[in-house]
Design a protein around this motif. Structure first.
Motif, mmCIF file in Angstrom:
data_model
loop_
_atom_site.group_PDB
_atom_site.id
_atom_site.type_symbol
_atom_site.label_atom_id
_atom_site.label_comp_id
_atom_site.label_asym_id
_atom_site.label_seq_id
_atom_site.Cartn_x
_atom_site.Cartn_y
_atom_site.Cartn_z
ATOM 1 N N LEU A 103 16.284 8.597 -9.437
ATOM 2 C CA LEU A 103 14.806 8.074 -9.733
ATOM 3 C C LEU A 103 13.817 9.182 -9.061
ATOM 4 O O LEU A 103 14.137 9.962 -8.273
ATOM 5 N N PRO A 104 12.614 9.489 -9.949
ATOM 6 C CA PRO A 104 11.805 10.224 -9.451
ATOM 7 C C PRO A 104 11.414 10.361 -7.978
ATOM 8 O O PRO A 104 11.239 8.978 -7.601
ATOM 9 N N LEU A 132 18.673 5.064 -2.510
ATOM 10 C CA LEU A 132 17.373 4.830 -3.141
ATOM 11 C C LEU A 132 17.152 5.453 -4.627
ATOM 12 O O LEU A 132 17.172 4.983 -5.513
ATOM 13 N N LEU A 133 17.497 6.755 -4.667
ATOM 14 C CA LEU A 133 17.597 7.502 -5.832
ATOM 15 C C LEU A 133 18.649 7.157 -6.699
ATOM 16 O O LEU A 133 18.103 7.414 -7.942
ATOM 17 N N VAL A 174 10.046 6.527 -6.270
ATOM 18 C CA VAL A 174 10.181 6.715 -4.759
ATOM 19 C C VAL A 174 9.259 7.397 -4.405
ATOM 20 O O VAL A 174 8.816 8.549 -4.597
ATOM 21 N N PHE A 175 8.420 7.109 -3.148
ATOM 22 C CA PHE A 175 7.143 7.629 -2.889
ATOM 23 C C PHE A 175 7.408 7.633 -1.306
ATOM 24 O O PHE A 175 7.227 6.752 -0.760
ATOM 25 N N LEU A 176 7.849 8.792 -1.018
ATOM 26 C CA LEU A 176 8.054 9.148 0.552
ATOM 27 C C LEU A 176 6.870 9.648 1.123
ATOM 28 O O LEU A 176 6.540 10.909 0.669
ATOM 29 N N VAL A 177 6.303 8.964 2.281
ATOM 30 C CA VAL A 177 5.229 9.450 2.988
ATOM 31 C C VAL A 177 5.393 9.980 3.995
ATOM 32 O O VAL A 177 6.045 9.143 5.196
ATOM 33 N N ASP A 178 5.425 11.302 4.408
ATOM 34 C CA ASP A 178 5.747 12.104 5.874
ATOM 35 C C ASP A 178 4.664 11.714 6.736
ATOM 36 O O ASP A 178 3.560 12.361 6.301
#
Length: 407
Positions: free
Chosen positions: A110-111, A74-75, A85-89
């Motif tokens: 990507l950020p 993805l990055l 990219v917003f990774l939600v833990d």
């Protein structure tokens, strides 16, 4: 001889009904068995003048074992517009957040923003609460454009994001979803995973879903590109916050709001999650099977009977006809089995699996029937849908799971 006639006649009738059912499925169920519904290749010079911004939302709960194979892909997406990219833990206990940050530091691209929503409130499925939180975090920087909702076990090959957005813009679709190519390496995966896609397409023929103005609605939760304005209008995901089968629920909400959907098989999107043992595949399917039937006992009985009629009867009739010398029973059973085998072959080719697996589909279907029955049994034991340490309570009277499954 006359004493055997009613039993043999009933057997022949049942076999003929099964054959008629396969005739209908072959020609009247939207060509579900075909595997040519794919993203069209981009035409030279067909790129948009301005690429819309994309916020990629990745819900993740205890995904440290798959992130090294998925997050770097993805990055590494080379996208001409703004993308993050917003990774939600979602309450991980295995170091998912720390690993995600380390991967981003190592690979760049990507950020990446890593956030955590806390435990889901009552009435929310965990994955959907994480998606809701991720969309909210992304809202400040990405008020317009698109959301890409993708799972933590999904790897995107180079160009995947660009192709998704280009397809949505070129065809004027509000949602573009691809069914990720699932992992097929072990014996049980070869037997069960391609059939999962085959059965899904049988329930939700892609051509019916993609028909503008049609009522059939489904998506593949591992890869859903959706216009932000449409997501807000359809109430994604709050409108179906309790859903166990969230991708179908999303598609229904979008279609109810007047949106358009495209769903097809993926060439550049792959699941890296392994299911090496039957027990793991069993849990994956049974956790949501009864929710798909809206926790309705009548639908459960009809489904089990239908699976037996459509999938078990043909080989049983063929073998019984051969053993008893009943030519009509043999012919009806063999013809139905042949149609079944022929319609399954394209899915096996898509998964690059040997075609000798196709005649084994009746056995796989009976496994699915057992998984569905087990799903109902767990529901009536009050265990609901259990996944990754969370057990979702059975719905209250009148509440439905609108219908692959929330983490």
């Amino acid at each position: 001889m006359w004493g055997r006639l009613p039993r043999v006649t009933i057997s022949i009738v049942i076999a003929l009904v099964s054959l008629l059912a396969w005739g209908w499925l072959l020609v009247g169920q939207g060509g579900f068995w075909r595997t040519d519904v794919r993203l069209p290749p981009r035409a030279p010079g067909g790129d948009p003048a301005v690429w819309p911004a994309v916020a990629v939302v990745v819900p993740a709960r205890d995904e440290a074992h798959v992130l090294p194979d998925s997050l770097p892909s993805l990055l590494a997406q080379e996208y001409p517009g703004r993308a993050e990219v917003f990774l939600v833990d979602d309450g991980s206990t295995d170091g998912t957040s720390a690993l995600a940050r380390a991967i981003a530091e190592e690979h760049g691209g990507l950020p990446l923003t890593v956030c955590s929503p806390g435990e889901p409130p009552a009435g929310w499925a965990g994955k959907l609460w994480a998606v809701h939180h991720g969309i909210g975090v992304a809202a400040g920087a990405y008020e317009h454009g698109y959301l890409l909702l993708t799972d933590a076990d999904i790897a995107h090959r180079p160009g995947s994001l660009r192709e998704l957005v280009a397809a949505a813009l070129a065809d004027g679709r509000d949602v573009v979803s691809q069914m990720a190519r699932l992992r097929v390496e072990t014996g049980w995966e070869r037997l069960i995973v391609p059939a999962f896609v085959y059965f899904f397409a049988q329930l939700y023929p892609f051509r019916w879903i993609n028909r503008r103005g049609g009522h059939t609605a489904a998506a593949a939760g591992g890869c859903v590109l959706i216009r932000r304005e449409v997501a807000e209008r359809a109430g994604v995901p709050a409108a179906f916050r309790h859903a166990v089968i969230d991708d179908v629920a999303l598609a229904r909400a979008v279609k109810r709001s007047g949106g358009t959907i495209w769903l097809g098989l993926a060439d550049r999107v792959d699941s890296v999650r392994p299911y090496p043992r039957l027990s793991e595949l069993w849990r994956m399917i049974s956790r949501s099977a009864y929710a798909q039937l809206r926790h309705n006992p009548a639908l459960l009985m009809a489904t089990l009977a239908g699976l037996a009629l459509v999938y078990a009867v043909p080989p049983v009739a063929a073998v019984a006809g051969a053993v008893t010398g009943d030519g009509l029973l043999l012919a009806a059973g063999s013809a139905a089995w042949a149609v079944m085998t022929g319609t399954y072959a394209p899915t096996l080719r898509y998964y690059r699996q040997p075609l000798w697996l196709a005649p084994l589909l009746p056995f796989t279907a009976m496994l699915y029937a057992a998984m569905t029955a087990d799903s109902a049994l767990q529901h009536y034991r009050g265990r609901g849908a259990a996944w990754k340490g969370r057990t979702y309570a059975r719905p209250q009277s009148g509440e439905q799971a609108p219908g692959p499954a929330a983490d």
